[in-house]
Scaffold this motif. Structure first.
Motif, short mmCIF file in Angstrom:
data_model
loop_
_atom_site.label_atom_id
_atom_site.label_comp_id
_atom_site.label_asym_id
_atom_site.label_seq_id
_atom_site.Cartn_x
_atom_site.Cartn_y
_atom_site.Cartn_z
N CYS A 334 0.85 -1.19 0.00
CA CYS A 334 0.00 0.00 0.00
C CYS A 334 0.89 1.25 0.00
CB CYS A 334 -0.90 0.04 1.23
SG CYS A 334 -2.02 -1.35 1.31
N PRO A 335 0.62 2.16 -0.92
CA PRO A 335 1.47 3.36 -1.01
C PRO A 335 1.39 4.20 0.27
CG PRO A 335 -0.03 3.18 -2.88
CD PRO A 335 -0.44 2.13 -1.92
N HIS A 336 2.45 4.94 0.52
CA HIS A 336 2.53 5.88 1.64
C HIS A 336 2.24 5.22 2.98
CE1 HIS A 336 2.88 8.86 -1.46
NE2 HIS A 336 1.78 8.41 -2.01
N ASP A 337 2.64 3.96 3.09
CA ASP A 337 2.49 3.21 4.35
C ASP A 337 1.06 3.19 4.89
OD1 ASP A 337 5.08 2.30 4.50
OD2 ASP A 337 5.79 4.18 5.41
N MET A 338 0.10 3.29 3.99
CA MET A 338 -1.29 3.16 4.45
C MET A 338 -1.52 1.72 4.89
SD MET A 338 -3.76 5.20 1.83
CE MET A 338 -2.81 5.84 0.48
N ASP A 339 -2.42 1.52 5.87
CA ASP A 339 -2.77 0.14 6.19
C ASP A 339 -3.77 -0.35 5.13
OD1 ASP A 339 -5.53 0.39 7.11
OD2 ASP A 339 -4.67 1.50 8.80
N SER A 340 -4.02 -1.66 5.13
CA SER A 340 -4.81 -2.26 4.04
C SER A 340 -6.21 -1.64 3.90
CB SER A 340 -4.99 -3.75 4.29
OG SER A 340 -3.78 -4.41 4.33
N TRP A 341 -6.90 -1.44 5.02
CA TRP A 341 -8.27 -0.94 4.94
C TRP A 341 -8.30 0.56 4.62
CZ3 TRP A 341 -12.43 -3.69 3.99
CH2 TRP A 341 -12.44 -5.04 4.34
N ASP A 345 -10.30 2.11 1.39
CA ASP A 345 -11.23 3.25 1.38
C ASP A 345 -10.71 4.36 0.45
OD1 ASP A 345 -13.00 2.08 3.15
OD2 ASP A 345 -11.96 2.87 4.91
N PHE A 346 -9.41 4.58 0.49
CA PHE A 346 -8.81 5.62 -0.36
C PHE A 346 -9.08 5.32 -1.84
CE2 PHE A 346 -5.08 6.74 -2.97
CZ PHE A 346 -5.07 8.12 -2.82
N LEU A 347 -8.88 4.08 -2.21
CA LEU A 347 -9.06 3.67 -3.61
C LEU A 347 -10.54 3.73 -4.02
CD1 LEU A 347 -6.94 2.75 -5.64
CD2 LEU A 347 -7.45 0.38 -5.07
N LEU A 348 -11.40 3.28 -3.11
CA LEU A 348 -12.84 3.29 -3.40
C LEU A 348 -13.32 4.74 -3.57
CD1 LEU A 348 -15.62 1.93 -3.59
CD2 LEU A 348 -15.73 1.93 -1.09
N GLU A 349 -12.91 5.60 -2.64
CA GLU A 349 -13.43 6.97 -2.65
C GLU A 349 -12.84 7.81 -3.79
OE1 GLU A 349 -12.70 8.33 1.34
OE2 GLU A 349 -13.92 6.66 2.11
N ASN A 350 -11.59 7.59 -4.10
CA ASN A 350 -10.93 8.48 -5.07
C ASN A 350 -10.87 7.92 -6.49
OD1 ASN A 350 -9.89 10.75 -3.30
ND2 ASN A 350 -9.25 8.92 -2.20
N ALA A 351 -10.86 6.59 -6.62
CA ALA A 351 -10.76 6.00 -7.97
C ALA A 351 -11.97 5.13 -8.30
CB ALA A 351 -9.48 5.17 -8.07
N GLU A 359 -4.80 -7.57 4.75
CA GLU A 359 -4.96 -7.95 6.16
C GLU A 359 -6.00 -9.06 6.31
OE1 GLU A 359 -7.09 -7.62 10.00
OE2 GLU A 359 -7.85 -7.00 8.03
N GLY A 360 -6.93 -9.12 5.38
CA GLY A 360 -7.98 -10.15 5.43
C GLY A 360 -7.44 -11.56 5.21
N PHE A 361 -6.19 -11.69 4.76
CA PHE A 361 -5.60 -13.01 4.51
C PHE A 361 -4.59 -13.39 5.59
CE2 PHE A 361 -6.70 -11.28 0.29
CZ PHE A 361 -7.54 -12.28 -0.17
N GLY A 362 -4.51 -12.58 6.65
CA GLY A 362 -3.57 -12.90 7.73
C GLY A 362 -2.82 -11.66 8.15
N SER A 363 -2.24 -11.70 9.36
CA SER A 363 -1.63 -10.48 9.90
C SER A 363 -0.45 -10.01 9.05
CB SER A 363 -1.24 -10.68 11.35
OG SER A 363 -0.38 -11.78 11.44
N CYS A 364 0.26 -10.94 8.39
CA CYS A 364 1.38 -10.51 7.53
C CYS A 364 0.90 -9.80 6.27
CB CYS A 364 2.26 -11.69 7.13
SG CYS A 364 3.20 -12.36 8.50
N GLY A 365 -0.41 -9.86 6.02
CA GLY A 365 -0.96 -9.17 4.85
C GLY A 365 -1.24 -7.70 5.14
#
Ligand SMILES: Cc1ncc(COP(=O)(O)O)c(C=O)c1O
Length: 394
Positions: A334-341, A345-351, A359-365
């Protein structure tokens, strides 16, 4: 009083895709004009290849006449399909006997069902992971350890003597990360499994997407027949997600506690399974005809082209990713160290683009994100143009 299998209490809510659906729904309600492009769920979009449809039409016709009607078939699948699969493996340099191949209604069922023939074993999975491996073992109360996949190991964790287990799951090319093991890496896993008398459950559902010189079956690796069971599927290869057909290979050489796992699996299948419909098996066999192979290749190339559009965009933006080359999945940081969620939201709202938070596939995600190549060219192009536009500015 009847009691329940209390292991089900230990299952986490499978919230990932319902949470995605609910966030998308509320965004769409608030912004009815937004044209949302879904690149999250791993379902195919191209229809069944014409060779499959023709074979299924013929099979339907046969079912309408007493002389060619088929009732119960062999539980392990019709010989014509097992033979065709055996011939397909020969192209990979792997020799299988028809009795080592079991036809199923898809890889997911067999990945769960195989646990019927294994004892109360310890289990090793990778993190991130295809959630089915975890939940099926939790349902039967097995203890699970996790091999961490991360950028340092290119999301391809290797055997660790501190992390041994009786059952080891590997998925290559991987869902969700798209990363694929080399021959040498798989050889290390095979040796590790043989040394520890473990059983390797190898998920090859995406083998048809391999383009580089990488193994497409675990049996390309010397020693695998004494430790590995392979699961494969027509779902992503030939568009069978809704038609349902797959196969599992249990080699005759695979023995634990002086017992053949092949014989146990045959016993399990003949007791609890009545086979895949004749019509579906005829369709699956047509995948291996010359026309079928051509058409399947055409469809996979179509998805590869989408994957290329996605990876080109990430390259231009300098975003780290794995996958895409040998897989329909692209796993990006994820760019700019954003967390997965937050990135979701950023992608949904802006693009107006939907992907799957790692993160939904495990903590290392956490901190990673999955995009899939299963959309149309047009949708993928539009999604990537929007993706580029919002991230170039940021
Ligand atoms: C890694 C992996 N294995 C197995 C499956 C299930 O395949 P099938 O449709 O054959 O049940 C999937 C489906 O998404 C998958 O991603």
């Amino acid at each position: 009083m009847a009691t329940i299998n209390q292991n089900y209490w230990n299952l986490k809510e499978s919230y990932l895709f319902s949470e995605i659906a609910s966030r998308v729904l509320s965004y769409q309600k608030a912004h009815p004009d937004a044209h949302i492009i879904r690149m999250g769920i791993g379902d195919v979009t191209l229809p069944l290849p014409p060779a499959v449809i023709d074979a299924m039409h013929k099979a339907v016709e046969e079912m309408g006449h007493a002389e060619t009607f088929h009732g119960y078939g062999p539980e392990q699948g019709y010989h014509f399909l097992r033979q065709a699969i055996g011939d397909y493996y020969k192209q990979k340099g792997v020799c299988l006997l028809p009795e080592e191949i079991f036809i199923s209604d898809g890889a997911k069922s067999d990945l769960g069902n195989i646990l019927d023939i294994l004892g109360d074993n310890s289990v090793l999975v990778t993190d991130p992971v295809y959630p089915v491996y975890v939940d099926t073992n939790k349902m039967s109360g097995r203890s699970i350890s996790y091999a961490q996949a991360n950028q340092q190991n290119h999301f391809l964790p290797m055997p660790d003597p501190h992390l041994t287990a009786d059952i080891i799951y590997l998925c290559s090319p991987n869902n969700p990360t798209g990363a694929a093991y080399s021959r040498q890496q798989l050889k290390e896993w095979v040796d590790f499994a043989n040394q520890n008398d473990s059983v390797l459950l190898f998920d090859a559902a995406y083998e048809a997407f391999v383009t580089e010189d990488l193994p497409r079956s675990i049996y390309e690796i010397e020693g695998a027949k004494t430790c590995a069971i392979e699961f494969c599927s027509f779902s992503k290869t030939a568009g069978f997600t809704g038609t349902r057909c797959g196969y599992t290979v249990v080699p005759l050489e695979l023995v634990r506690q002086e017992t053949s796992l092949n014989k146990l699996w045959l016993r399990r299948q003949t007791t609890k399974f009545n086979g895949v419909p004749y019509i579906v098996q005829r369709g699956a066999a047509a995948v291996f005809s010359p026309e079928g192979q051509e058409q399947v290749k055409h469809n996979i190339d179509y998805y590869r082209h989408n994957a290329q559009m996605i990876t080109d965009t990430l390259d231009k933006l300098g975003i780290w990713y794995t996958g895409g080359k040998n897989s329909p999945y692209i796993w990006l940081k994820c760019p700019h160290d954003m967390d997965s969620w937050t990135f979701f939201d950023f992608l949904l709202e802006n693009a107006h683009v939907v992907g799957t938070p790692g993160e939904g596939f495990g903590s290392c995600g956490e901190g990673y994100f999955r995009l899939t190549a299963f959309s149309s060219h047009e949708m993928t192009r539009t999604a990537m143009d929007r993706f580029y536009a919002i991230l170039r500015q940021k």
